[in-house]
Design an enzyme around this catalytic site. Structure first.
Site, PDB file in Angstrom:
ATOM      1  N   GLN A  34       0.833  -1.204   0.000  1.00  0.00           N
ATOM      2  CA  GLN A  34       0.000   0.000   0.000  1.00  0.00           C
ATOM      3  C   GLN A  34       0.867   1.253   0.000  1.00  0.00           C
ATOM      4  OE1 GLN A  34      -2.175  -1.007   3.515  1.00  0.00           O
ATOM      5  NE2 GLN A  34      -0.325  -1.398   4.677  1.00  0.00           N
ATOM      6  N   GLN A  65      -8.044   3.027  19.777  1.00  0.00           N
ATOM      7  CA  GLN A  65      -7.133   2.002  20.333  1.00  0.00           C
ATOM      8  C   GLN A  65      -7.594   1.537  21.710  1.00  0.00           C
ATOM      9  OE1 GLN A  65      -4.695   1.701  18.006  1.00  0.00           O
ATOM     10  NE2 GLN A  65      -3.819   3.708  17.559  1.00  0.00           N
ATOM     11  N   ASP A  89       0.981  -0.054  13.937  1.00  0.00           N
ATOM     12  CA  ASP A  89       1.426   1.187  14.578  1.00  0.00           C
ATOM     13  C   ASP A  89       1.804   0.961  16.047  1.00  0.00           C
ATOM     14  OD1 ASP A  89      -1.251   1.679  16.126  1.00  0.00           O
ATOM     15  OD2 ASP A  89      -1.812   1.296  14.054  1.00  0.00           O
ATOM     16  N   GLU A 109       1.205  -8.421  11.597  1.00  0.00           N
ATOM     17  CA  GLU A 109       1.008  -7.252  10.717  1.00  0.00           C
ATOM     18  C   GLU A 109       1.647  -7.578   9.378  1.00  0.00           C
ATOM     19  OE1 GLU A 109      -0.178  -3.787  10.537  1.00  0.00           O
ATOM     20  OE2 GLU A 109       0.696  -4.133   8.538  1.00  0.00           O
ATOM     21  N   ASP A 140       0.923 -12.234   6.508  1.00  0.00           N
ATOM     22  CA  ASP A 140      -0.520 -12.154   6.295  1.00  0.00           C
ATOM     23  C   ASP A 140      -1.238 -12.894   7.429  1.00  0.00           C
ATOM     24  OD1 ASP A 140      -3.129 -12.188   5.411  1.00  0.00           O
ATOM     25  OD2 ASP A 140      -2.589 -12.665   3.335  1.00  0.00           O
ATOM     26  N   ALA A 141      -2.169 -12.208   8.064  1.00  0.00           N
ATOM     27  CA  ALA A 141      -2.871 -12.789   9.211  1.00  0.00           C
ATOM     28  C   ALA A 141      -3.721 -13.993   8.817  1.00  0.00           C
ATOM     29  CB  ALA A 141      -3.740 -11.733   9.868  1.00  0.00           C
ATOM     30  N   ASP A 159      -7.423  -5.417  14.378  1.00  0.00           N
ATOM     31  CA  ASP A 159      -7.237  -3.980  14.133  1.00  0.00           C
ATOM     32  C   ASP A 159      -6.747  -3.847  12.704  1.00  0.00           C
ATOM     33  OD1 ASP A 159      -6.625  -1.295  14.199  1.00  0.00           O
ATOM     34  OD2 ASP A 159      -4.757  -1.560  15.290  1.00  0.00           O
TER      35      ASP A 159
HETATM   36  N1  AAT Z   1      -4.440   1.203  14.709  1.00  0.00           N
HETATM   37  C1  AAT Z   1      -4.526   1.802  13.418  1.00  0.00           C
HETATM   38  C2  AAT Z   1      -5.582   1.371  12.651  1.00  0.00           C
HETATM   39  C3  AAT Z   1      -5.638   0.543  11.618  1.00  0.00           C
HETATM   40  S1  AAT Z   1      -4.229  -0.107  10.978  1.00  0.00           S
HETATM   41  C4  AAT Z   1      -4.620  -1.518  10.076  1.00  0.00           C
HETATM   42  C5  AAT Z   1      -3.372  -2.363   9.765  1.00  0.00           C
HETATM   43  O1  AAT Z   1      -3.795  -3.624   9.257  1.00  0.00           O
HETATM   44  C6  AAT Z   1      -2.402  -1.769   8.729  1.00  0.00           C
HETATM   45  O2  AAT Z   1      -1.148  -1.556   9.310  1.00  0.00           O
HETATM   46  C7  AAT Z   1      -2.356  -2.846   7.625  1.00  0.00           C
HETATM   47  O3  AAT Z   1      -1.072  -2.978   7.031  1.00  0.00           O
HETATM   48  C8  AAT Z   1      -2.767  -4.105   8.396  1.00  0.00           C
HETATM   49  N2  AAT Z   1      -3.295  -5.200   7.575  1.00  0.00           N
HETATM   50  C9  AAT Z   1      -4.116  -5.111   6.504  1.00  0.00           C
HETATM   51  N3  AAT Z   1      -4.350  -6.339   5.991  1.00  0.00           N
HETATM   52  C10 AAT Z   1      -3.674  -7.235   6.756  1.00  0.00           C
HETATM   53  C11 AAT Z   1      -3.528  -8.662   6.711  1.00  0.00           C
HETATM   54  N4  AAT Z   1      -4.126  -9.397   5.763  1.00  0.00           N
HETATM   55  N5  AAT Z   1      -2.751  -9.247   7.658  1.00  0.00           N
HETATM   56  C12 AAT Z   1      -2.138  -8.497   8.627  1.00  0.00           C
HETATM   57  N6  AAT Z   1      -2.254  -7.156   8.700  1.00  0.00           N
HETATM   58  C13 AAT Z   1      -3.000  -6.522   7.778  1.00  0.00           C
HETATM   59  C14 AAT Z   1      -7.010   0.302  11.115  1.00  0.00           C
HETATM   60  C15 AAT Z   1      -7.788   1.565  10.945  1.00  0.00           C
HETATM   61  C16 AAT Z   1      -9.229   1.358  10.584  1.00  0.00           C
HETATM   62  C17 AAT Z   1      -9.720   2.426   9.642  1.00  0.00           C
HETATM   63  C18 AAT Z   1     -11.201   2.462   9.568  1.00  0.00           C
HETATM   64  N7  AAT Z   1     -11.667   3.243   8.445  1.00  0.00           N
END
Ligand code: AAT
Length: 292
Positions: A34, A65, A89, A109, A140-141, A159
Site C-alpha cells: 500500500q 485504540q 502502529d 502485521e 498475512d494474518a 485492528d
Molecule cells: N491502529 C490503526 C488502525 C488501523 S491499521 C490496520 C493495519 O492492518 C495496517 O497496518 C495494515 O497494514 C494491516 N493489515 C491489513 N491487511 C492485513 C492482513 N491481511 N494481515 C495483517 N495485517 C494486515 C485500522 C484503521 C481502521 C480504519 C477504519 N476506516
C-alpha cells in the site's frame, strides 16, 4: 505540499470526502502492499494514511485504540494470551500492556513499513512494541491464523484496515472460522466493524457470519472517532462456546488497571461507563441489522 488540503475519496464512501489541512508531508512511500503517508496536520497532530485512508491521528487515536483493546479484555477475567491482527502502529499493543494478567501477546502485521514508520513518527504508539510480552510476526494474518494452535488465545483483536487491498479477506467467513478455532472456549474476538452510517450491509453480513461461527455472544459496539469516515467506528464482539461472556457489563474493571502503574500515560477515552454505553444502538441500526 505545505498548506494543501488533502481530500480522501474512496469506493468505501462514494460521494463524500474528508479534508484535513496539511502543514507538512513527512513521509510518502509505496510499500509492497500500500501507499504509506505521514503528514503533520494543523489540528490533529501527525496523521497516518494508508492508500488514501486515515488510519490514525495523534489527537483522536486514543478513542479507537483504547476501545478496541479494552472492550474485549475487560469483558473476561484475567486475559493471558492475546493476538492482534494488523495494528502495526503499536497503539493497540500499548493498550493491551496495561493488563498485568496478560503473559503473551502475538501481533501479525502484513506490512513492515507501517511498523518502521510508526517507530519513527509515532513513538507514543510504537512504545507498544517495547513490551517484552510482545512477539511480532510480519506476514498475512490469514496464513498466521490458519497455522495457529487450537484454543491458544483468550482474546483476538482485529485492528485491520478497510476491506479493500490487503484486508479484503478479513471480513470473510473462513477468516472468522480460523479465529474461532484459535480461541479457547469462552474466548473473545473484537473486530473493527466500520461505520453504522456508511456500512450497514457490511455490518449485517459480518454479524450473520459471526452468529453462525461463534456460538457464544455476538454484540455490536461503537465509538466516536472524528477523523474516521462519518466520525464513528464500530466493533464487533464475539465469544466462543464456553463460559458466558456478558460484553455489556465488564467483569474486569479498568479502574483496577488505572491504579496499577502510576507512571503509565492515563486513559483518555475508555472507562467502565463508556464501555457499557458503547453497546447502546440507534433504532435504525437495531432494526436494519436485527440486533434486538
Ligand atoms: N491502529 C490503526 C488502525 C488501523 S491499521 C490496520 C493495519 O492492518 C495496517 O497496518 C495494515 O497494514 C494491516 N493489515 C491489513 N491487511 C492485513 C492482513 N491481511 N494481515 C495483517 N495485517 C494486515 C485500522 C484503521 C481502521 C480504519 C477504519 N476506516
Amino acid at each position: 505540499k505545505s498548506g494543501e488540503v488533502v481530500y480522501f475519496n474512496n469506493p468505501m464512501w462514494p460521494g463524500e470526502a474528508h479534508s484535513i489541512k496539511v502543514e507538512k508531508i513527512l513521509y510518502k512511500e509505496k510499500s509492497e502492499y500500500q501507499e504509506v503517508l505521514v503528514f503533520e496536520s494543523l489540528t490533529y497532530g501527525k496523521v497516518l494514511v494508508l492508500d488514501g485512508i486515515v488510519q490514525l491521528t495523534e489527537k483522536d487515536e486514543c478513542a479507537y485504540q483504547e476501545m478496541i483493546a479494552h472492550l474485549p479484555l475487560c469483558s473476561i477475567p484475567s486475559p493471558k494470551t492475546v493476538l492482534v491482527v494488523g495494528g502495526g502502529d503499536g497503539g493497540v499493543l500499548r493498550e493491551i500492556s496495561r493488563h498485568s494478567s496478560v503473559e503473551h501477546i502475538d501481533i501479525c502485521e502484513i506490512d513492515k513499513m507501517v511498523i518502521d514508520v510508526s517507530k519513527k513518527f509515532f513513538p507514543d504508539l510504537a512504545v507498544g512494541f517495547e513490551d517484552p510480552r510482545v512477539h511480532l510476526h510480519v506476514g498475512d494474518a490469514i496464513e498466521f491464523l490458519r497455522c495457529a494452535p487450537e484454543g491458544k488465545y483468550d482474546a483476538v483483536i482485529v485492528d485491520s484496515s478497510d476491506p479493500v487491498g490487503p484486508a479484503q479477506e478479513l471480513v470473510e467467513k473462513p477468516f472468522f472460522e480460523t479465529i474461532a478455532k484459535a480461541l479457547r472456549p469462552g474466548g473473545v474476538l473484537c473486530n473493527m466493524a466500520e461505520s453504522m452510517w456508511l456500512h450497514t450491509h457490511l455490518i449485517q453480513d459480518m454479524i450473520s457470519i459471526c452468529r453462525e461461527t461463534f456460538k457464544g455472544s455476538v454484540r455490536y459496539a461503537w465509538a466516536s472517532v472524528p477523523t474516521y469516515p462519518s466520525g464513528v467506528i464500530g466493533f464487533l464482539l464475539c465469544s466462543t462456546e464456553g463460559p458466558h461472556v456478558d460484553f455489556v457489563n465488564p467483569i474486569n474493571p479498568i479502574e483496577k488497571l488505572e491504579g496499577a502503574d502510576k507512571h503509565r500515560r492515563k486513559l483518555r477515552f475508555y472507562n467502565s461507563e463508556m464501555h457499557s454505553a458503547a453497546f447502546a444502538l440507534p433504532a435504525f441500526l437495531k432494526r436494519e441489522v436485527s440486533l434486538l
